[in-house]
Design an enzyme around this catalytic site. Structure first.
Site, PDB file in Angstrom:
ATOM      1  N   CYS A   1      22.380  -0.495 -88.883  1.00 20.13           N
ATOM      2  CA  CYS A   1      23.228  -0.504 -87.704  1.00 20.13           C
ATOM      3  C   CYS A   1      23.460   0.929 -87.269  1.00 20.13           C
ATOM      4  CB  CYS A   1      24.559  -1.213 -87.987  1.00 20.13           C
ATOM      5  SG  CYS A   1      25.567  -0.422 -89.259  1.00 20.13           S
TER       6      CYS A   1
ATOM      7  N   ARG B   1      25.898  -3.705 -85.455  1.00 19.98           N
ATOM      8  CA  ARG B   1      25.119  -4.246 -86.563  1.00 19.98           C
ATOM      9  C   ARG B   1      23.806  -4.881 -86.133  1.00 19.98           C
ATOM     10  NH1 ARG B   1      25.995  -9.525 -90.312  1.00 19.98           N
ATOM     11  NH2 ARG B   1      24.608  -8.933 -92.002  1.00 19.98           N
TER      12      ARG B   1
ATOM     13  N   ILE C   1      -2.034   1.016 -84.063  1.00 17.84           N
ATOM     14  CA  ILE C   1      -2.134   1.454 -82.676  1.00 17.84           C
ATOM     15  C   ILE C   1      -3.293   2.424 -82.526  1.00 17.84           C
ATOM     16  CG2 ILE C   1      -0.487   3.352 -83.030  1.00 17.84           C
ATOM     17  CD1 ILE C   1       0.493   2.855 -80.136  1.00 17.84           C
TER      18      ILE C   1
ATOM     19  N   SER D   1       7.016   1.810 -93.748  1.00 16.66           N
ATOM     20  CA  SER D   1       6.171   2.903 -93.272  1.00 16.66           C
ATOM     21  C   SER D   1       5.748   3.782 -94.441  1.00 16.66           C
ATOM     22  CB  SER D   1       6.944   3.740 -92.238  1.00 16.66           C
ATOM     23  OG  SER D   1       6.305   4.975 -91.981  1.00 16.66           O
ATOM     24  N   GLY D   2       4.626   4.492 -94.276  1.00 21.02           N
ATOM     25  CA  GLY D   2       4.151   5.405 -95.305  1.00 21.02           C
ATOM     26  C   GLY D   2       4.641   6.825 -95.142  1.00 21.02           C
TER      27      GLY D   2
END
Length: 640
Positions: free
Chosen positions: A2, A49, A287, A363-364
């Site tokens: 949040c 939230r 992408i 994510s890396g």
């Protein structure tokens, strides 16, 4: 996940609900599912939230049984189940299934040290009504941002700076020292902020307000001790085990979850390990860009597709030619501060794409910093070889390098750019050489660019080098990155761009236990004989194929430099025209003109500094000139 915000009034006046509401309205995108607030005289804390865990019962603020403690928290606590079980064994009773409720009882049990027990990404505000004390804090690596404003009347905080601009008497003004730092690095490092009077709370920091006094302290730092008694095989086993555990822990969710997949080592490792801990196919998102040679350099879709097939994911990909002109004002409003890293555009586009299906993404981010994945980490390796050359040959090479062309969006010219950068810095000390790799513009050139240059005794990189205190050169660079670029560039853009579309992004490679393990690893184990990420790749040998482990690295950005020479050239010229530069009163327009000409002629690769100046002008029109981002976008469209 949040956005949180709040106010503590030093003058004892009660906080007005309408002010908290106005702050929350600025960050509705961070939490469209719910909102809440708690007011107790001079203190008010509130939140927006995004429901991820305990969807029905996780409303905030949370309180303990006798309502003497109140909490708002942004982020996720990954070890909350273990902590909850331990606290229940100690007699604490829980009202909800929320991961954040453990903070309340852990604080009650252990005081301020409770934060050292947390494994997660978070910022929080805890109101201790018994002591009339406000405590705010931020996670160890700075995954979640937190801004602070303090004057004689109040201390206010928020997950985004724009919420603080909603406070009475506060307006957007430019911090000129921050501008100099921004031009040097391409971002503003904590505790600095582009807004005058606002600062970032640094990572791993707690701030307490009690009896009208403010105290701030650091609760965690990277370990400096290097462990040298383990074999490479033992390191590989430990790293693999901790990678597995980090990914497993961060998959906890009560809503659909997915992963960004570029086909690089880091994102591929995350996806592969997720697949091992899921009974259902993993949702993956990639992408790519359409266009010519420059766009092709940034198109990693074939690699992502191969990894998706390997782990049988539900793979979706998108190829775009983004309308950068329309996007930039919107994204810079969400960023709060200008940035020269084009990854913020790519991160937004892939986040928007993934949000069609999922609410949580892994994510890396962070793997290159932890395990030595950037070319700049090889500077010392090649400098030692270079110094074996005869002095006359080094002088000749250095002279010739000044005249080499440079363009990161062409294969040959990019190699010449890298050679030019290395030869220009090869005779420097290790710290100054590393600074030369990190900077967008060197400090002397920044002074020449600014209309009114500032004489600053220190800067963010100097402070980070002074605090690093590590004789292991590679780990010293990692310590500097962990204080600067990682939290204030990569993690900041990851948070802001994912939250712009109400998507929670988690970064399992920055689990603090994995970070501590990597920080203790000798440089000769991390990077061996010029092979980046040597140890990490060895630990993943049975998970990923060789052509993924050993593929050429490509950053997660856009071919912005090429666009600035082509379709975005009219936009660049209009935004940095002499009359615009003179009216804004920040830059020497002759220096700006020279930078644009040198970039166009390939004498320099000026992508980062030109984008930094262009984005600062767009940001100024939104925040300093108080214009709507959509209005600014319409104006920019008329330029091209």
């Amino acid at each position: 996940m949040c956005g949180i915000h709040g106010i503590y009034r030093f003058d004892g006046v009660s906080v007005e609900p309408r002010i908290l509401s106005a702050m929350g309205d600025r960050t509705r995108h961070r939490g469209p599912d719910d909102q809440g607030e708690h007011l107790d005289g001079p203190c008010g804390i509130a939140m927006r939230r995004l429901s991820i865990i305990d969807l029905a019962g996780g409303h905030q603020p949370l309180s303990n049984a006798d309502q003497s403690l109140w909490l708002v928290c942004n982020g996720e606590i990954y070890n909350f189940r273990e902590l909850r079980s331990e606290l229940q064994g100690r007699g604490y009773r829980f009202k909800t299934g929320s991961d954040c409720e453990v903070l309340l009882h852990l604080y009650d049990a252990e005081g301020d040290d409770f934060v050292t027990r947390l494994n997660g990404m978070f910022d929080f505000a805890l109101w201790d009504a018994r002591r009339r004390r406000l405590l705010i804090g931020r996670d160890r690596l700075g995954v979640k941002p937190l801004y602070v404003l303090q004057d004689w009347q109040r201390l206010a905080f928020a997950s985004e700076a724009k919420a603080l601009l909603a406070l009475p008497g506060v307006s957007a003004e430019l911090d000129h020292q921050a501008v100099a730092d921004y031009l040097h690095l391409g971002y503003v490092a904590a505790p600095g902020c582009i807004f005058k009077g606002i600062r970032k709370l640094p990572p791993a920091t707690l701030l307490a307000v009690e009896d009208g006094q403010v105290r701030e302290w650091r609760y965690w730092r990277l370990p400096e001790h290097i462990t040298r008694d383990l074999s490479e095989h033992e390191w590989a086993e430990r790293v693999r085990a901790q990678l597995e555990e980090s990914v497993r822990m961060q998959m906890v969710s009560d809503v659909p979850i997915g992963a960004f997949l570029s086909g690089g080592v880091d994102s591929s490792a995350v996806v592969g390990l997720m697949a091992r801990h899921s009974q259902q196919p993993i949702n993956t998102y990639a992408i790519g860009f359409t266009g010519g040679e420059a766009e092709a350099l940034y198109n990693e879709l074939p690699y992502a597709r191969k990894v998706a097939e390997l782990f049988s994911t539900r793979h979706r990909e998108i190829q775009v030619r983004p309308d950068v002109v329309a996007l930039l004002p919107k994204l810079l409003w969400h960023m709060d501060e200008p940035l020269s890293d084009t990854a913020f555009i790519t991160t937004f586009l892939v986040s928007e794409f993934a949000r069609q299906d999922v609410k949580v993404i892994l994510s890396g981010v962070g793997g290159d910093e932890l395990f030595g994945g950037y070319r700049r980490y090889l500077g010392g390796h090649y400098a030692r070889r270079y110094r074996r050359w005869p002095r006359w040959l080094r002088r000749s090479a250095s002279f010739a390098a000044r005249h080499l062309p440079a363009d990161r969006h062409s294969g040959v010219l990019n190699s010449l750019r890298l050679a030019k950068g290395f030869l220009a810095s090869a005779e420097m000390s290790a710290d100054e050489r590393y600074r030369s790799y990190l900077q967008v513009l060197d400090r002397r050139s920044v002074a020449a660019l600014l209309l009114e240059p500032l004489a600053s005794a220190s800067d963010p990189l100097s402070r980070a080098f002074a605090a690093a205190g590590n004789e292991d050169e590679l780990n010293r660079m990692f310590a500097v990155d962990a204080e600067t670029q990682l939290p204030d560039d990569l993690l900041l853009l990851t948070d802001k761009m994912s939250m712009a579309v109400s998507l929670e992004c988690r970064v399992p490679l920055l689990d603090h236990q994995l970070v501590e393990l990597a920080a203790a690893m000798p440089a000769t184990i991390k990077v061996r004989d010029g092979r980046l990420k040597h140890l990490m790749k060895r630990s993943l040998g049975d998970l990923l194929p060789d052509d993924i482990l050993n593929r050429k690295k490509r950053g997660f950005g856009t071919p912005m430099g090429a666009w600035l020479k082509r379709e975005l050239a009219p936009l660049l010229k209009r935004l940095l025209a002499a009359e615009v530069v003179q009216s804004r009163g920040l830059f020497q327009h002759a220096v700006v003109d020279r930078l644009m000409a040198d970039h166009q002629a390939n004498r320099i690769d000026g992508t980062d500094i030109l984008l930094a100046m262009m984005n600062l002008e767009i940001w100024s029109r939104i925040f300093l000139d108080r214009r709507d981002p959509a209005d600014v976008a319409d104006e920019l469209k008329s330029y091209v």
